[in-house]
Scaffold this active site. Structure first.
Site: not given
Length: 416
Positions: A225, A323, A340
């Site tokens: 990305n 994660i 985030f």
């Protein structure tokens, strides 16, 4: 890995540069003490800072821009209506670039103009436009300093959150003796260092993930990305400056690791998870700022995939481990787990759902469809969300935003 990480910086003899890579604007106004701005600039550079200088017309009568250009290594800014700069809204970009604006020396007139919110010169415009902290170091005749008007102006600035540095007392250029001298440049530097090296996380361990992950398709191709890693690296620097032992688990990026961090380079999402689980055994805060690849190829070709006349190619993808959810679900987990949410629509809604679903303590939500704060930008803005509070963080440099975020997180750590 694409990047070379080097934490050995030349020029820092005997100690680490305490303001490494921080961005300072020095505002120089029309005072006889303007020559001392040269020493302030030089000392900031020695501390590892990036420095740009704004000079008022009055300042240029006391010291030449060329002197400060040579010491700062950057062109000196003198005019608000610079056609080339203003084509790109130069004063706004300059204001956003700063981690701090330091007006030294600040004349009585410049202090009065700050109180009035005047923006008819470059320094005033930047003072109004910057989201960074502002420091004012007064320098004037002792009688001018003692006048009620000046003292009232100082109080107004302090009430607005501006930090006043000095003044000092002693003999003055006019022959008077008293308060009003510019604070010694080294004392100004030490005040700035004390502000940025906060110690809020002294004795704490923070683990941060940053950058993208990569999932190989074959020896030469991969899925990834657009993440630059800049936000995660800014957070790592903020943690180091706050006194934390900081572990930075990074995908492939082109950022330099801040001195003092323990850097763990990884590539795939699984590698990042394994490193995160190992590093977070004794972590007080875990911040998942990385943009991980959510899916990986079910199988990886051992040789380069060739076109060989094909016009299509089918890929079967399988889910990667989560994660941040894995860290939050640990039986013994960090005191704060921070995620985030980089979204392109319904940003707050998605972020709140993610906060709850993954059992996070905080989540920072931002709209990456906005080019001003999207991937690869040096600026960011968003909302730090917890179960019972939303804290809006205005557009600023990622370094300033990181400092603000870490200061807020530090408030929520349990007392030991």
């Amino acid at each position: 890995m694409d990047a070379t990480f080097d934490i050995n910086f030349p020029g820092c003899i005997g100690q680490m540069a305490r303001l490494l890579n921080r961005n300072f604007i020095i505002g120089v106004t029309g005072s006889i003490a303007a020559y001392k701005a040269a020493e302030i600039t030089r000392e900031l550079k020695r501390e590892g800072a990036n420095v740009r200088v704004i000079m008022t017309d009055g300042a240029c009568e006391f010291i030449t821009p060329l002197t400060l250009q040579a010491l700062s290594g950057n062109p000196v800014h003198t005019g608000l209506l610079d056609t080339d700069a203003e084509a790109a809204m130069g004063h706004i970009e300059l204001a956003r670039w700063a981690d701090a604006l330091v007006i030294a020396p600040a004349s009585a007139d410049s202090i009065a103009r700050l109180v009035q919110g005047r923006a008819d010169d470059l320094l005033g415009a930047c003072a109004l436009a910057t989201p960074a902290p502002v420091f004012v170091a007064p320098a004037m005749n002792q009688e001018m300093w003692a006048k009620a008007a000046t003292q009232e102006n100082i109080h107004v600035l302090q009430n607005r959150g501006i930090t006043i540095l000095g003044p000092d007392s002693g003999s003055q250029a006019c022959g008077d003796i008293g308060a009003g001298r510019l604070l010694d440049p080294r004392e100004i530097i030490e005040s700035l260092v004390a502000t940025f090296l906060t110690g809020q996380l002294a004795g704490k361990h923070v683990v941060i993930t940053a950058g993208p992950t990569r999932e190989p398709l074959c020896p030469v191709r991969y899925l990834s990305n657009r993440s630059s890693g800049k936000m995660g690296y800014a957070l790592a620097e903020a943690c180091i400056n706050a006194g934390a032992r900081t572990t930075l688990i990074s995908g492939p990026v082109h950022c330099e690791a801040p001195p003092g961090v323990v850097l763990v380079p990884v590539e795939t999402t699984q590698e990042m998870l394994d490193a995160s689980m190992a590093a977070s055994d004794d972590a007080d805060i875990f911040i998942g700022a990385a943009a991980v690849v959510d899916f990986r190829p079910e199988s990886v070709a051992t040789q380069k995939i060739k076109r060989e006349g094909s016009t299509t190619m089918d890929l079967k993808l399988v889910s990667n481990p989560d994660i941040i959810a894995s860290i939050a679900a640990r039986q013994v987990r960090p005191s704060l787990v921070v995620g985030f949410a980089a979204e392109t629509n319904d940003v707050t809604t998605y972020a709140r759902n993610k906060l709850k679903k993954k059992r996070l303590d905080f989540i920072f939500a931002n709209d990456v469809s906005d080019s001003a704060i999207g991937f690869n930008s040096d600026s960011n803005a968003g909302t730090l969300i917890s179960a019972d509070n939303d804290i809006t963080m205005a557009l600023s440099s990622k370094r300033v935003l990181a400092e603000t975020m870490i200061a807020e997180l530090a408030k929520h750590l349990p007392e030991t």
